[in-house]
Design an enzyme around this catalytic site. Structure first.
Site: not given
Lengths: 339, 339
Positions: A48, A50, A196, A237, A247-248
């Site tokens: 994982r 990007a 993460q 991302d 993003n996350k």
């Protein structure tokens, strides 16, 4: 430096991935010999980040052209594999970017003998990998000046070596600062639902001897209020033309909290993350993921059966909250992307 | 309505607690017959929520005076038990408040025959319990007008029936709105590290037929941005004289996010939560809890071995971010507490 993705061998080789769903408890390396294994690994986040999924997908395309008779047939297989892989994760632009680049490259070499075609495609996949590593290092070099002795830096999710070919994006400036002897602390948001931050960022930073303090996402405001954090760096991302950044999930909240405390908020991302075809962040497609990541994501059920869940995997931070975007070409203001 | 705490029997009775560490998977009721069991239950959060631990501690003191010869000896036991119980959780003011109230009550009745002394102390503990239930209902009645048809309400942690004698604090207005036929959605922050939102709030709201949407703490900003939330209500563990409010870690962040999105942010708490001896929130003692709640809180290890962790259990939301405090006496501005 940790390598999450590695091509082993030559044209008849295979893709080796560090299974990130097993970290930090188990260090397991997977050998992918079929495209569908790469698809699965991207889909369930064994690989994982990007840039990393772009590199993994490129090597996945190399797998698709092994043991094929003739370049035309190989190219057809590659196009089919490209379509499959692009569907594995919708938000990260690098995945589609890497796949399209290799598809165009292969399409232009269809008249080569098959062995040469295979060698050329592998060389191009390796080039994407090496370019990625070089980009990460350049991001680190441009961002390292932001890290001062004794500072506290907060990061969210994992935009580190595990998410890229090397060094990472958000973490690249930290690795370079550490290499040049600067001492600082990194407050790592655990990053629910998939953790993460706790599982990957805390692991890779501490592997490199960096002082890590793990917190829950809900504690970011408090550590800022206590004056423990002077800088936020996150990855991205996809970045729209106006600088709005996907993003996350949780990044947007962190950006608002940083603003409320007067703390600079930087995004670190290679220019392959820019999607100038999108005027602003509202056009960025957001991936929604399954309920179980929240209700059972941690080994046991933590919510009532049948409960409704909302699980967006990403959010979009408006350009106005972003102090700068650290790229391989220097630090840009969000408004400078289109220049 | 769910009862988390119940005294079973008369002076020779016992305290029955719904073990909140086992929810929502298992519905287990514990019978506490010794003070030390009540201490343990408060300490490890089998019973939690500021008003609930006050009520549980009051019944704990009743346990301390069973099977004792003479009122003087009983009172000595009660004082010892009071000291023990007050140390179980430092932040919630209700615990100390309930214990001190019962201690003073018992001290004034030391000349009664022991059986009468025991009956009087039990009656006073029950009075604390019933007053708490009545206060919760009054909070609900004062807050119900904030809940409009079709609205989205966000809450953090659990300030519900499980945290009180009945109805809850933050959730009381929701229960009363539901009873009068109003339809609305409640976005429930899962509330890391101990997941009181996912495990308790989601459970008790859905038990009462309320439309619950569970989110991770990191998603609160996004659901606000998407216009899904028009109101935030949270509970409180202690409120200083100027209105600064200590509540579960993450509350301060939610308050900042609500402000950034122009969403009203209300605290719901009985006046026993006020600590007018503290000028402002900086004087509120904050409890720090163990690393394992973050690194292993969910059934399996989710962070590298040996990683440093910062785990404050509470934060303080400045009065300036609070639209109003819903009490049993009406909705107050934070500046009106001292009147």
């Amino acid at each position: 430096m940790i390598r999450a993705i590695e091509w082993i061998g030559e044209t008849e080789g295979y893709l080796q991935l560090l299974d990130q769903t097993r970290l930090p408890n188990d260090i397991v390396r997977l050998s992918c010999r079929e495209v569908v294994e790469v698809f699965e690994a991207i889909k369930v986040l064994r690989v994982r980040g990007a840039p990393a999924i772009g590199v993994a997908a490129a090597y996945g395309l190399v797998l698709s052209i092994q043991r094929v008779d003739g370049s035309r047939r190989a190219c057809e297989q590659l196009v089919k594999a490209a379509d499959l892989l692009k569907g594995a994760r919708p938000t990260a632009v690098n995945l589609a970017w890497a796949v399209e680049r290799l598809k165009a490259f292969a399409g232009a070499r269809i008249s080569l003998p098959v062995a040469e075609f295979q060698r050329a495609v592998l060389a191009e996949a390796r080039k994407i990998d090496h370019e990625n590593a070089a980009m990460c290092k350049a991001i680190g070099q441009h961002g390292v000046g932001l890290i001062a002795q004794g500072m506290g830096v907060l990061t969210h999710c994992n935009a580190g070596a595990l998410a890229t070919s090397e060094y990472g994006m958000a973490l690249a400036p930290l690795y370079l600062a550490r290499e040049s002897g600067v001492d600082f602390a990194v407050y790592v948001d655990e990053t629910r639902p998939l953790l993460q931050g706790a599982r990957l960022t805390a692991w890779e930073l501490s592997q490199q001897g960096i002082n890590v303090v793990l917190i829950c996402d809900s504690m970011a405001a408090q550590v800022m209020k206590e004056g423990r954090v002077q800088l936020v760096i996150v990855g991205a991302d996809r970045i729209a033309a106006n600088g709005d950044t996907a993003n996350k999930i949780g990044t947007y909240g962190v950006a608002l909290l940083a603003k409320a405390h007067g703390i600079p908020f930087y995004v670190a991302a290679p220019s392959s993350t820019f999607d100038l075809s999108l005027a602003n962040g509202t056009a960025i497609p957001i991936e929604y993921r399954g309920d179980q990541e929240i209700t059972e994501g941690l080994g046991k059920r933590t919510a009532p059966e049948g409960i409704k869940v909302y699980n967006p995997a990403f959010d979009v931070t408006p350009a106005a909250l972003i102090s700068g975007i650290i790229t391989e070409n220097g630090i840009l203001k969000p408004s400078e992307l289109q220049k």
